[in-house]
Scaffold this active site. Structure first.
Site, PDB file in Angstrom:
ATOM      1  N   ASN A  21      -1.622 -14.035  -6.607  1.00 41.56           N
ATOM      2  CA  ASN A  21      -1.000 -12.987  -5.795  1.00 41.56           C
ATOM      3  C   ASN A  21       0.077 -13.622  -4.908  1.00 41.56           C
ATOM      4  OD1 ASN A  21      -0.508 -11.327  -3.480  1.00 41.56           O
ATOM      5  ND2 ASN A  21      -2.270 -10.089  -4.035  1.00 41.56           N
TER       6      ASN A  21
ATOM      7  N   HIS B 227       2.210 -13.084  -0.066  1.00 39.38           N
ATOM      8  CA  HIS B 227       2.475 -13.750   1.212  1.00 39.38           C
ATOM      9  C   HIS B 227       3.669 -14.694   1.173  1.00 39.38           C
ATOM     10  CE1 HIS B 227      -0.554 -11.471   3.027  1.00 39.38           C
ATOM     11  NE2 HIS B 227      -1.455 -11.860   2.150  1.00 39.38           N
TER      12      HIS B 227
ATOM     13  N   ARG C 244      11.920 -13.393   8.506  1.00 39.41           N
ATOM     14  CA  ARG C 244      13.282 -13.671   8.969  1.00 39.41           C
ATOM     15  C   ARG C 244      14.341 -12.837   8.255  1.00 39.41           C
ATOM     16  NH1 ARG C 244      14.048 -18.535  11.957  1.00 39.41           N
ATOM     17  NH2 ARG C 244      12.315 -18.453  13.398  1.00 39.41           N
TER      18      ARG C 244
ATOM     19  N   HIS D 151       1.274  -6.622  -4.511  1.00 39.01           N
ATOM     20  CA  HIS D 151       0.855  -5.356  -3.910  1.00 39.01           C
ATOM     21  C   HIS D 151       2.046  -4.715  -3.222  1.00 39.01           C
ATOM     22  CE1 HIS D 151      -2.282  -3.286  -1.024  1.00 39.01           C
ATOM     23  NE2 HIS D 151      -1.482  -2.422  -1.626  1.00 39.01           N
TER      24      HIS D 151
ATOM     25  N   ARG E 119       2.967  -2.252  -0.900  1.00 36.33           N
ATOM     26  CA  ARG E 119       2.325  -1.391   0.105  1.00 36.33           C
ATOM     27  C   ARG E 119       3.246  -0.258   0.514  1.00 36.33           C
ATOM     28  NH1 ARG E 119      -1.981  -2.347   3.440  1.00 36.33           N
ATOM     29  NH2 ARG E 119      -3.272  -4.071   2.796  1.00 36.33           N
TER      30      ARG E 119
ATOM     31  N   ARG F 267       5.436  -4.089   3.674  1.00 33.67           N
ATOM     32  CA  ARG F 267       5.401  -5.207   4.628  1.00 33.67           C
ATOM     33  C   ARG F 267       5.581  -6.556   3.943  1.00 33.67           C
ATOM     34  NH1 ARG F 267      -0.917  -5.011   6.359  1.00 33.67           N
ATOM     35  NH2 ARG F 267      -0.368  -2.845   6.639  1.00 33.67           N
ATOM     36  N   HIS F 268       5.276  -6.647   2.647  1.00 35.63           N
ATOM     37  CA  HIS F 268       5.574  -7.909   1.957  1.00 35.63           C
ATOM     38  C   HIS F 268       6.423  -7.641   0.705  1.00 35.63           C
ATOM     39  CE1 HIS F 268       1.652  -6.767   0.328  1.00 35.63           C
ATOM     40  NE2 HIS F 268       0.995  -7.243   1.361  1.00 35.63           N
TER      41      HIS F 268
ATOM     42  N   GLU G  78      -0.686  -4.049  -7.687  1.00 36.96           N
ATOM     43  CA  GLU G  78      -1.694  -3.405  -6.848  1.00 36.96           C
ATOM     44  C   GLU G  78      -1.030  -2.233  -6.144  1.00 36.96           C
ATOM     45  OE1 GLU G  78      -4.224  -7.435  -5.765  1.00 36.96           O
ATOM     46  OE2 GLU G  78      -3.229  -6.320  -4.167  1.00 36.96           O
TER      47      GLU G  78
ATOM     48  N   THR H 222      -6.460  -5.584   2.584  1.00 31.00           N
ATOM     49  CA  THR H 222      -7.259  -4.511   1.990  1.00 31.00           C
ATOM     50  C   THR H 222      -8.721  -4.701   2.392  1.00 31.00           C
ATOM     51  OG1 THR H 222      -5.710  -4.540   0.166  1.00 31.00           O
ATOM     52  CG2 THR H 222      -7.737  -3.300  -0.165  1.00 31.00           C
TER      53      THR H 222
ATOM     54  N   GLU I 239     -12.082  -4.424 -10.458  1.00 33.06           N
ATOM     55  CA  GLU I 239     -11.984  -5.688  -9.729  1.00 33.06           C
ATOM     56  C   GLU I 239     -12.981  -5.610  -8.581  1.00 33.06           C
ATOM     57  OE1 GLU I 239      -8.164  -7.449  -9.017  1.00 33.06           O
ATOM     58  OE2 GLU I 239      -8.869  -8.387  -7.167  1.00 33.06           O
TER      59      GLU I 239
ATOM     60  N   HIS J 141     -10.345 -11.494  -3.548  1.00 34.33           N
ATOM     61  CA  HIS J 141     -10.178 -11.309  -2.108  1.00 34.33           C
ATOM     62  C   HIS J 141     -10.951 -12.387  -1.349  1.00 34.33           C
ATOM     63  CE1 HIS J 141      -9.297  -9.543   1.764  1.00 34.33           C
ATOM     64  NE2 HIS J 141      -8.430  -8.776   1.139  1.00 34.33           N
ATOM     65  N   GLY J 142     -10.191 -13.159  -0.581  1.00 35.86           N
ATOM     66  CA  GLY J 142     -10.798 -14.167   0.296  1.00 35.86           C
ATOM     67  C   GLY J 142     -11.296 -15.408  -0.426  1.00 35.86           C
TER      68      GLY J 142
HETATM   69  N1  PXP Z   1      -7.354  -8.474  -5.239  1.00 32.76           N
HETATM   70  C1  PXP Z   1      -6.944  -7.368  -4.556  1.00 32.76           C
HETATM   71  C2  PXP Z   1      -7.168  -6.043  -5.181  1.00 32.76           C
HETATM   72  C3  PXP Z   1      -6.298  -7.479  -3.324  1.00 32.76           C
HETATM   73  O1  PXP Z   1      -5.902  -6.383  -2.673  1.00 32.76           O
HETATM   74  C4  PXP Z   1      -6.051  -8.767  -2.802  1.00 32.76           C
HETATM   75  C5  PXP Z   1      -5.331  -8.909  -1.497  1.00 32.76           C
HETATM   76  O2  PXP Z   1      -4.068  -8.394  -1.615  1.00 32.76           O
HETATM   77  C6  PXP Z   1      -6.470  -9.881  -3.542  1.00 32.76           C
HETATM   78  C7  PXP Z   1      -7.142  -9.701  -4.738  1.00 32.76           C
HETATM   79  C8  PXP Z   1      -6.224 -11.278  -3.079  1.00 32.76           C
HETATM   80  O3  PXP Z   1      -6.880 -11.535  -1.894  1.00 32.76           O
HETATM   81  P1  PXP Z   1      -6.531 -12.870  -1.100  1.00 32.76           P
HETATM   82  O4  PXP Z   1      -5.092 -12.776  -0.707  1.00 32.76           O
HETATM   83  O5  PXP Z   1      -7.474 -12.852   0.032  1.00 32.76           O
HETATM   84  O6  PXP Z   1      -6.769 -14.008  -2.059  1.00 32.76           O
END
Ligand code: PXP
Length: 245
Positions: free
Chosen positions: A13, A16, A24, A49, A51, A55-56, A76, A107, A157, A196-197
């Site tokens: 992903n 970020h 900037r 993603h 949004r 924002r990104h 996403e 999320t 997922e 996620h995480g």
């Molecule tokens: N999967 C989904 C559906 C998400 O929304 C996200 C966060 O955008 C991720 C995976 C990845 O999560 P992380 O950035 O914490 O690795």
């Protein structure tokens, strides 16, 4: 994205990278350049993603990613008419439907598919008919998997956020819920993914769940890239995933 069934796919992903760019304005660092580098380092796919508040990732990033990538794009998106229109215009390989609250930092929690069957049905249907592989980002919960079955979603997922934040016996319990949910999904013909995480320290037990076919990982990989570079952080994640498999 087809290798041996034991191959656990890694979706990187890149949201970020865009977060840093947007801090900037301008074009640096370029999330598309990061996506190409990620694919070179072993990512099986790229996740982004879009949004509601942009924002990104922004609309033009999706267009550029679709044109530049040689690996599949997983978009996403919230279950809104605006996002459906964008997904149908670009037709990415996959679309993962996520819950979205404007004020949240990331999320938080999975999609309540069971509570929104009627609202989700036309969106899942339209994406499927357009050849987009639909995934629902849900908590590891039998009721949510049953909802995914009713909706005809080919993929779920599983949200690993709770697993990532818990410790000790509570984490072990959440891992069991993830494993049970993955087994239930697979038994019913739904391909389970997770994300996620996830970090180098916690990815192993999730990667070891045999039915899970793909992990989507972002924030940690991009953060870790500050210290050793993006290729190195992705290669190490790939190594940890393979070790666990
Ligand atoms: N999967 C989904 C559906 C998400 O929304 C996200 C966060 O955008 C991720 C995976 C990845 O999560 P992380 O950035 O914490 O690795």
């Amino acid at each position: 994205m087809s290798r041996t069934p034991a191959h656990l796919r890694l979706g990187v992903n890149i949201d970020h990278v865009a977060t840093i760019r947007n801090a900037r304005g301008g074009t640096h660092p370029d999330p598309v350049k990061a996506a190409l580098l990620a694919a070179k380092a072993g990512a099986d796919g790229i996740t982004a993603h879009l949004r509601e508040d942009r924002r990104h990732i922004r609309d033009e990033d999706i267009a550029t990613l679709m044109a530049a990538l040689t690996v599949p794009l997983n978009l996403e998106m919230a279950a809104t008419q605006e996002m459906l229109g964008i997904a149908l215009r670009h037709r990415p390989h996959a679309a993962c439907i996520v819950p979205e609250k404007r004020e949240e930092r990331t999320t938080e929690g999975g999609l309540d598919a069971a509570g929104q069957i009627d609202a989700l049905h036309p969106i899942v249907d339209a994406l499927g008919k357009a050849g987009v592989r639909v995934s629902l980002f849900i908590e590891p919960d039998a009721a949510q998997i049953e909802a995914a079955m009713r909706l005809g979603a080919p993929v779920v997922e599983l949200h690993t956020g709770r697993y990532a934040h818990l410790e000790g016996s509570e984490r072990a319990e959440e891992l069991r819920r993830l494993a049970d949910a993955a087994a239930l999904a697979a038994k019913n013909g739904i391909e389970p993914h997770a994300g996620h995480g996830l970090t180098f320290d916690n990815v192993g037990p999730v990667a070891a769940i045999p039915q899970i076919a793909e992990l989507n990982i972002g924030h940690f990989l991009i953060g870790e890239a500050i210290f050793g570079g993006l290729e190195s952080s992705i290669r190490e994640m790939r190594r940890q995933m393979d070790l666990a498999r």
